[in-house]
Design a protein around this motif. Structure first.
Motif, PDB file in Angstrom:
ATOM      1  N   THR A 255      26.624 -10.432 -16.582  1.00  0.00           N
ATOM      2  CA  THR A 255      25.478 -10.655 -17.466  1.00  0.00           C
ATOM      3  C   THR A 255      24.312  -9.756 -17.086  1.00  0.00           C
ATOM      4  O   THR A 255      23.673  -9.147 -17.950  1.00  0.00           O
ATOM      5  N   MET A 256      24.037  -9.662 -15.795  1.00  0.00           N
ATOM      6  CA  MET A 256      22.896  -8.879 -15.330  1.00  0.00           C
ATOM      7  C   MET A 256      23.068  -7.397 -15.642  1.00  0.00           C
ATOM      8  O   MET A 256      22.108  -6.710 -16.013  1.00  0.00           O
ATOM      9  N   LEU A 257      24.304  -6.892 -15.526  1.00  0.00           N
ATOM     10  CA  LEU A 257      24.569  -5.480 -15.783  1.00  0.00           C
ATOM     11  C   LEU A 257      25.070  -5.221 -17.204  1.00  0.00           C
ATOM     12  O   LEU A 257      25.375  -4.082 -17.560  1.00  0.00           O
TER      13      LEU A 257
ATOM     14  N   VAL B  63      20.994 -19.581  -8.614  1.00  0.00           N
ATOM     15  CA  VAL B  63      21.478 -18.888  -9.808  1.00  0.00           C
ATOM     16  C   VAL B  63      21.290 -19.757 -11.052  1.00  0.00           C
ATOM     17  O   VAL B  63      20.891 -19.267 -12.118  1.00  0.00           O
ATOM     18  N   ILE B  64      21.542 -21.059 -10.918  1.00  0.00           N
ATOM     19  CA  ILE B  64      21.387 -21.960 -12.065  1.00  0.00           C
ATOM     20  C   ILE B  64      19.932 -22.046 -12.501  1.00  0.00           C
ATOM     21  O   ILE B  64      19.626 -22.032 -13.702  1.00  0.00           O
ATOM     22  N   VAL B  65      19.012 -22.125 -11.538  1.00  0.00           N
ATOM     23  CA  VAL B  65      17.579 -22.173 -11.873  1.00  0.00           C
ATOM     24  C   VAL B  65      17.137 -20.880 -12.565  1.00  0.00           C
ATOM     25  O   VAL B  65      16.305 -20.906 -13.479  1.00  0.00           O
ATOM     26  N   LEU B  66      17.708 -19.760 -12.142  1.00  0.00           N
ATOM     27  CA  LEU B  66      17.326 -18.455 -12.714  1.00  0.00           C
ATOM     28  C   LEU B  66      18.157 -18.073 -13.936  1.00  0.00           C
ATOM     29  O   LEU B  66      18.112 -16.923 -14.367  1.00  0.00           O
ATOM     30  N   ARG B  67      18.896 -19.032 -14.501  1.00  0.00           N
ATOM     31  CA  ARG B  67      19.797 -18.695 -15.607  1.00  0.00           C
ATOM     32  C   ARG B  67      19.049 -18.170 -16.838  1.00  0.00           C
ATOM     33  O   ARG B  67      19.554 -17.290 -17.542  1.00  0.00           O
TER      34      ARG B  67
ATOM     35  N   LEU C 104      17.357 -10.792 -18.693  1.00  0.00           N
ATOM     36  CA  LEU C 104      17.763  -9.495 -18.137  1.00  0.00           C
ATOM     37  C   LEU C 104      18.859  -8.851 -18.981  1.00  0.00           C
ATOM     38  O   LEU C 104      18.954  -7.624 -19.048  1.00  0.00           O
ATOM     39  N   GLU C 105      19.655  -9.680 -19.645  1.00  0.00           N
ATOM     40  CA  GLU C 105      20.729  -9.158 -20.483  1.00  0.00           C
ATOM     41  C   GLU C 105      20.185  -8.384 -21.681  1.00  0.00           C
ATOM     42  O   GLU C 105      20.872  -7.551 -22.262  1.00  0.00           O
ATOM     43  N   LEU C 106      18.920  -8.638 -22.032  1.00  0.00           N
ATOM     44  CA  LEU C 106      18.302  -7.936 -23.156  1.00  0.00           C
ATOM     45  C   LEU C 106      17.936  -6.500 -22.809  1.00  0.00           C
ATOM     46  O   LEU C 106      17.682  -5.700 -23.713  1.00  0.00           O
ATOM     47  N   GLY C 107      17.895  -6.187 -21.510  1.00  0.00           N
ATOM     48  CA  GLY C 107      17.534  -4.835 -21.087  1.00  0.00           C
ATOM     49  C   GLY C 107      16.276  -4.826 -20.246  1.00  0.00           C
ATOM     50  O   GLY C 107      15.492  -5.780 -20.232  1.00  0.00           O
ATOM     51  N   GLU C 108      16.092  -3.744 -19.511  1.00  0.00           N
ATOM     52  CA  GLU C 108      14.978  -3.616 -18.569  1.00  0.00           C
ATOM     53  C   GLU C 108      13.626  -3.732 -19.260  1.00  0.00           C
ATOM     54  O   GLU C 108      12.753  -4.505 -18.844  1.00  0.00           O
ATOM     55  N   HIS C 109      13.419  -2.976 -20.329  1.00  0.00           N
ATOM     56  CA  HIS C 109      12.109  -2.956 -20.995  1.00  0.00           C
ATOM     57  C   HIS C 109      11.793  -4.299 -21.644  1.00  0.00           C
ATOM     58  O   HIS C 109      10.662  -4.785 -21.564  1.00  0.00           O
ATOM     59  N   SER C 110      12.787  -4.913 -22.282  1.00  0.00           N
ATOM     60  CA  SER C 110      12.565  -6.209 -22.925  1.00  0.00           C
ATOM     61  C   SER C 110      12.226  -7.279 -21.895  1.00  0.00           C
ATOM     62  O   SER C 110      11.317  -8.101 -22.101  1.00  0.00           O
ATOM     63  N   ALA C 111      12.940  -7.274 -20.769  1.00  0.00           N
ATOM     64  CA  ALA C 111      12.690  -8.268 -19.731  1.00  0.00           C
ATOM     65  C   ALA C 111      11.289  -8.105 -19.150  1.00  0.00           C
ATOM     66  O   ALA C 111      10.571  -9.091 -18.921  1.00  0.00           O
ATOM     67  N   THR C 112      10.877  -6.856 -18.916  1.00  0.00           N
ATOM     68  CA  THR C 112       9.545  -6.603 -18.373  1.00  0.00           C
ATOM     69  C   THR C 112       8.460  -7.035 -19.350  1.00  0.00           C
ATOM     70  O   THR C 112       7.451  -7.637 -18.961  1.00  0.00           O
TER      71      THR C 112
END
Length: 343
Positions: free
Chosen positions: A94-96, A219-223, A229-237
């Motif tokens: 998911t992260m990558l 990991v569950i708390v950060l789900r 993060l799956e949306l991409g670097e710029h979207s997450a930021t």
């Protein structure tokens, strides 16, 4: 018109939430059934009453030894290792944002395997040292992949390709260790490399259990952050996520779980690779697949172990069965990604 649109969106969210609850409940129920089967079935099939009496601390002739010494440790090893493999695999994928970005595909599991085999064949160390070495080697492998894949921008494809190359190199190191190892040490190392629950003992399980109980909740708390993060670097930021700290927390948690699971049961093939895609397909879009992926990992390990024990005339380690299940999916995925131009 606006109210109808809002109602439509809310109805969709409720439907997806009900589906998530149903899927997670069914996976948890199947896990309980498989855990029970692991305790009841063996060379002798015991009654539910006898097994419960033993688990409550009673001594039942013939049953206590089989359950407490053989079946219970085997079941717990499969339960916690399966959850660790499934959770960690889904986190990396998911992260990558790529189903090939699984720890057992990009070399992280191989890094832990090299350390464990070196400790078994060369150093003849205790299980505690093997566990520590596996974690350190797993973290070192992740760091090496990151350093070698750095460029002007973040590239998932570059990480995967470098990870596959490192995996090939580490597998060669394992083969070399097997060639130069003493003859009497090879059976234990080869049995461990096949991925097996055979010989699991209660005193070996606390490091794995404690690691999963500590890092799985992180990991569950950060789900939700993982989903962003799956949306991409710029979207997450832009949505306020500190991508650097979140990735570090997720990577450290996942590597620690996968390394301890690998040290305990060996590298059970393709469980980390299969769990995430299966969970996503069952849950559907819009909701986190973190917990379902862990439960899928549990079910894959326990079901494969039961198949390996009882479906054939010869008993096979669990890693053999999961390898048979995972290899066709890997080929299918590579063909599909190649057609889409993702490779």
């Amino acid at each position: 018109m606006k109210n109808k649109s809002v109602e439509f969106i809310m109805a969709g969210r409720r439907q997806r939430h009900r589906r998530w609850i149903l899927v997670t409940s069914l996976l948890a129920t199947l896990s309980i059934i498989l855990c029970s089967a692991m305790l009841l079935m063996g060379n002798t099939i015991y009654s539910v009453e006898d097994v419960i009496r033993v688990l409550l601390g009673e001594q039942v002739e013939g049953v206590s030894f089989a359950v407490n010494t053989i079946r219970l440790p085997r079941m717990l090893a499969g339960l916690f290792a399966g959850f660790a493999f499934g959770l960690a695999g889904n986190t990396f994928q998911t992260m990558l944002r790529n189903p090939l970005a699984s720890p057992d595909i990009i070399g992280i599991t191989s890094g832990s395997s090299v350390a464990a085999v070196f400790c078994i064949i060369v150093l003849h160390t205790s299980n505690a040292v093997i566990s520590i070495a596996s974690v350190i080697a797993g973290l070192a492998t992740v760091t090496l992949i990151y350093i070698l894949s750095r460029g002007s921008s973040f590239s998932v494809g570059r990480i995967i390709l470098i990870g596959i190359g490192i995996q090939a190199m580490l597998n060669a190191v394992v083969s070399y260790l097997l060639l130069v190892g003493a003859q009497q040490d090879l059976p234990a190392a080869i049995r461990w490399l096949s991925g097996s629950l055979n010989g699991s003992q209660m005193h070996e399980l606390p490091p794995l259990v404690i690691t999963v109980l500590i890092f799985a909740p992180i990991v569950i708390v950060l789900r939700k952050h993982l989903g962003i993060l799956e949306l991409g670097e710029h979207s997450a930021t832009s949505l306020g996520i500190n991508t650097g700290k979140t990735r570090i927390a997720l990577i450290l948690s996942s590597v620690c779980m996968i390394a301890l699971a690998t040290a305990t049961t060996g590298p059970i093939a393709f469980v980390a690779f299969l769990s995430g895609p299966i969970a996503k397909r069952l849950v559907g879009v819009g909701l986190s697949s973190v917990i379902p992926a862990g439960l899928v990992g549990v079910n894959l390990v326990l079901m494969s172990d039961l198949i390996g024990q009882f479906a054939f005339e010869v008993r096979y380690p669990v890693g053999i069965v999961t390898g048979i299940l995972g290899a066709p999916y890997l080929i299918y995925l590579l063909i599909r990604m190649n057609r889409k131009g993702d490779l």
